[in-house]
Motif scaffolding. Structure first.
Motif, PDB file in Angstrom:
ATOM      1  N   HIS A  50       0.294 -19.088   4.042  1.00  0.00           N
ATOM      2  CA  HIS A  50       0.312 -19.856   2.794  1.00  0.00           C
ATOM      3  C   HIS A  50       0.955 -19.075   1.650  1.00  0.00           C
ATOM      4  O   HIS A  50       1.024 -19.551   0.530  1.00  0.00           O
ATOM      5  CB  HIS A  50      -1.112 -20.253   2.391  1.00  0.00           C
ATOM      6  CG  HIS A  50      -1.895 -20.882   3.512  1.00  0.00           C
ATOM      7  ND1 HIS A  50      -1.742 -22.192   3.860  1.00  0.00           N
ATOM      8  CD2 HIS A  50      -2.812 -20.367   4.379  1.00  0.00           C
ATOM      9  CE1 HIS A  50      -2.549 -22.473   4.891  1.00  0.00           C
ATOM     10  NE2 HIS A  50      -3.196 -21.380   5.227  1.00  0.00           N
ATOM     11  N   GLY A  72       0.228 -25.833  -4.533  1.00  0.00           N
ATOM     12  CA  GLY A  72       0.045 -24.448  -4.070  1.00  0.00           C
ATOM     13  C   GLY A  72      -0.578 -23.620  -5.166  1.00  0.00           C
ATOM     14  O   GLY A  72      -0.414 -23.928  -6.349  1.00  0.00           O
ATOM     15  N   ALA A  84      -6.708 -25.010   3.297  1.00  0.00           N
ATOM     16  CA  ALA A  84      -5.966 -24.043   4.109  1.00  0.00           C
ATOM     17  C   ALA A  84      -6.209 -24.323   5.591  1.00  0.00           C
ATOM     18  O   ALA A  84      -5.298 -24.216   6.413  1.00  0.00           O
ATOM     19  CB  ALA A  84      -6.401 -22.616   3.752  1.00  0.00           C
ATOM     20  N   ARG A  88       0.365 -29.937   2.660  1.00  0.00           N
ATOM     21  CA  ARG A  88      -0.536 -29.640   1.539  1.00  0.00           C
ATOM     22  C   ARG A  88      -0.823 -30.865   0.691  1.00  0.00           C
ATOM     23  O   ARG A  88      -1.949 -31.086   0.249  1.00  0.00           O
ATOM     24  CB  ARG A  88       0.069 -28.556   0.632  1.00  0.00           C
ATOM     25  CG  ARG A  88      -0.445 -27.154   0.885  1.00  0.00           C
ATOM     26  CD  ARG A  88      -0.067 -26.212  -0.241  1.00  0.00           C
ATOM     27  NE  ARG A  88      -1.185 -25.988  -1.166  1.00  0.00           N
ATOM     28  CZ  ARG A  88      -2.145 -25.094  -0.970  1.00  0.00           C
ATOM     29  NH1 ARG A  88      -2.152 -24.318   0.079  1.00  0.00           N
ATOM     30  NH2 ARG A  88      -3.118 -24.974  -1.854  1.00  0.00           N
TER      31      ARG A  88
END
Ligand code: PFF
Length: 475
Positions: free
Chosen positions: A9, A171, A349, A359
């Motif tokens: 990530h 993010g 996650a 995401r």
């Protein structure tokens, strides 16, 4: 080394960014909204003392363990626990520890968003000038009108959830890094100004005495419905649960943030900095609020509305109060925002890693579920305010669904998660692995950490749990 050097990530751009993000997660409604009201409900000084002891003896060592596990596993808490259990040659059932955290985060976010919604609503109230010169009654009515109207609460709750999902979908690094750098110091300054106001205009001495002179009777004895005193450890459990909640521990939030941490960062120093910043903010919030509580004859134990009934009074009577008040509630909402995104990062996650969901879709899915669960809390403040599912137990006699959700997630699931993290870090993971990851050699600090985690933390959590269960009493 177990696994990868970098999480799929991504990674924080520096140690500072990690500190800011983790502080952003830690400092939130827990410090400004929750700490003052539970302190008020549990008698003040003794509660604060137990809370501070829990931060020092349980919180900081567990924070170190969570960062360490995250950085070594480099994945979502569920998969990190899976990988590290294999590395240590133990059962992969340890991954259920990750699941416990995911569920706790989900429950917490469901109501966290509702309360953060109050903060958003108060940005509008404060800027409209309704508090200017207002009496205590008027201020109480503003709060009552808000919480008794499910429609308004749903609108604000929805708005906050959308804001959270928006950042999460993008993010953690992007917008968050910039926001936290600027907002945390601003929040700190405005709290200092509020304390200065409270020193001059509130019952400051009385507040200091309430917060810092321990009265153990007030912590351990409560009144039942007949006005009879009974002994309970529940206040101690609430203080311990709050230490976990305020530092975002026990559910993998700090673990997942740790998985984005560059190598060669001192975990010990970092954990101390985060814990100190978090504690200072909570104490400042207490020092800003209680002088006003006592000066306006408000009941310290008046519950979740406490800051919404006290601070507006200060804003209404100070020079430039409209500007300060608006700014304060904007910052409070931001502090809640930077915490809420960390509440779902462990689940997110995992969805991305293990189910290959993008995401954006993952955050929309979680957002909708949490939003729906949040309706339980919305209704707890109005149409279901009389629903007290466990009222047969003394300690839950006044607890609404919202109170019970909070109790289950924060006072049971987080300490349980923390206990298992402690056990894993020092009983399951090898000494070499933790020493390598913490990077402080076999010095005194490492030995102390290990001692605390091996014995003190587990014993403390178990003793408190057992005492609460043992002394739980029916009406
Ligand atoms: N620490 C946050 C607060 O004090 O408001 C709440 C929180 C965030 C708890 C993230 C747990 C967590 F994982």
């Amino acid at each position: 080394m177990a696994g990868n050097q970098i999480s799929m990530h991504g990674q924080w751009s520096s140690r500072w960014v990690f500190i800011l993000a983790a502080t952003g997660s830690a400092v939130g409604l827990g410090n400004i909204w929750k700490f003052p009201y539970i302190t008020g409900e549990n008698g003040g000084g003794a509660f604060v003392l137990v809370y501070l002891a829990c931060i020092a003896v349980i919180g900081i060592p567990i924070m170190m363990a969570e960062i360490m596990l995250g950085r070594r596993g480099r994945q979502s808490p569920i998969n990190t626990m899976h990988t590290l259990a294999i590395e240590a040659g133990h059962s992969t059932n340890w991954q259920y520890l990750g699941w416990l955290g995911v569920i706790a985060g989900f429950l917490i976010l469901s109501y966290y968003s509702v309360i953060a919604g109050w903060g958003l609503a108060y940005v509008v109230h404060a800027s409209s000038g309704v508090f200017t010169g207002a009496s205590v009654e008027v201020i109480n009515n503003v709060f009552f009108d808000l919480v008794s109207d499910p429609k308004q609460l749903i609108i604000w709750h929805s708005l906050f959830m959308v804001l959270t999902m928006f950042v999460v979908a993008r993010g953690v690094q992007g917008g968050l890094e910039k926001a936290v750098k600027f907002l945390m110091p601003a929040l700190f300054i405005i709290l200092l100004l509020l304390v200065a106001y409270a020193v001059q205009n509130g019952a400051f001495e009385q507040a200091v005495e309430f917060l810092f002179v321990p009265d153990f009777h007030a912590l351990f004895y409560k009144l039942d419905e007949h006005g009879q005193e009974y002994l309970t450890w529940n206040g101690v459990l609430i203080a311990m649960g709050h230490a976990f909640f305020t530092l975002s521990l026990g559910m993998g939030a700090i673990m997942v943030y740790g998985s984005y941490l560059p190598e060669n960062t001192s975990i010990t120093q970092t954990a101390f900095m985060i814990a100190i910043a978090d504690t200072v903010v909570a104490l400042l919030a207490g020092l800003a609020i209680f002088p006003i509580v006592f000066a306006t004859n408000l009941e310290p134990g008046s519950g979740p509305g406490l800051i919404f009934k006290t601070l507006p009074f200060a804003f209404g009577h100070m020079e430039g109060g409209v500007v300060f008040g608006t700014l304060f509630f904007i910052l409070l909402s931001f502090a809640a925002w930077t915490s809420s995104i960390s509440l779902i990062e462990p689940a997110l996650a995992w969805l991305v890693e293990s189910l290959g969901i993008g995401r954006i879709s993952a955050s929309i899915m979680i957002g909708i579920l949490c939003w729906a669960a949040g309706l339980l809390s919305v209704f707890s403040f109005n149409i279901w305010s009389d629903v007290k599912p466990l009222s047969d137990f003394n300690i839950f006699k006044d607890s609404t669904i919202f109170d019970l959700l909070d109790y289950l997630a924060v006072n049971i699931m987080l300490p349980l998660g923390g206990l298992l993290i402690a056990i894993f870090a020092v009983w399951i993971m090898s000494r070499e692995a933790s020493m390598e990851e913490l990077g402080m050699g076999d010095r005194f600090a490492y030995k102390l950490w290990r001692l605390l985690m091996r014995y003190i933390t587990p014993i403390a959590v178990i003793v408190v749990f057992l005492n609460v269960v043992g002394i739980i009493s029916f009406k």
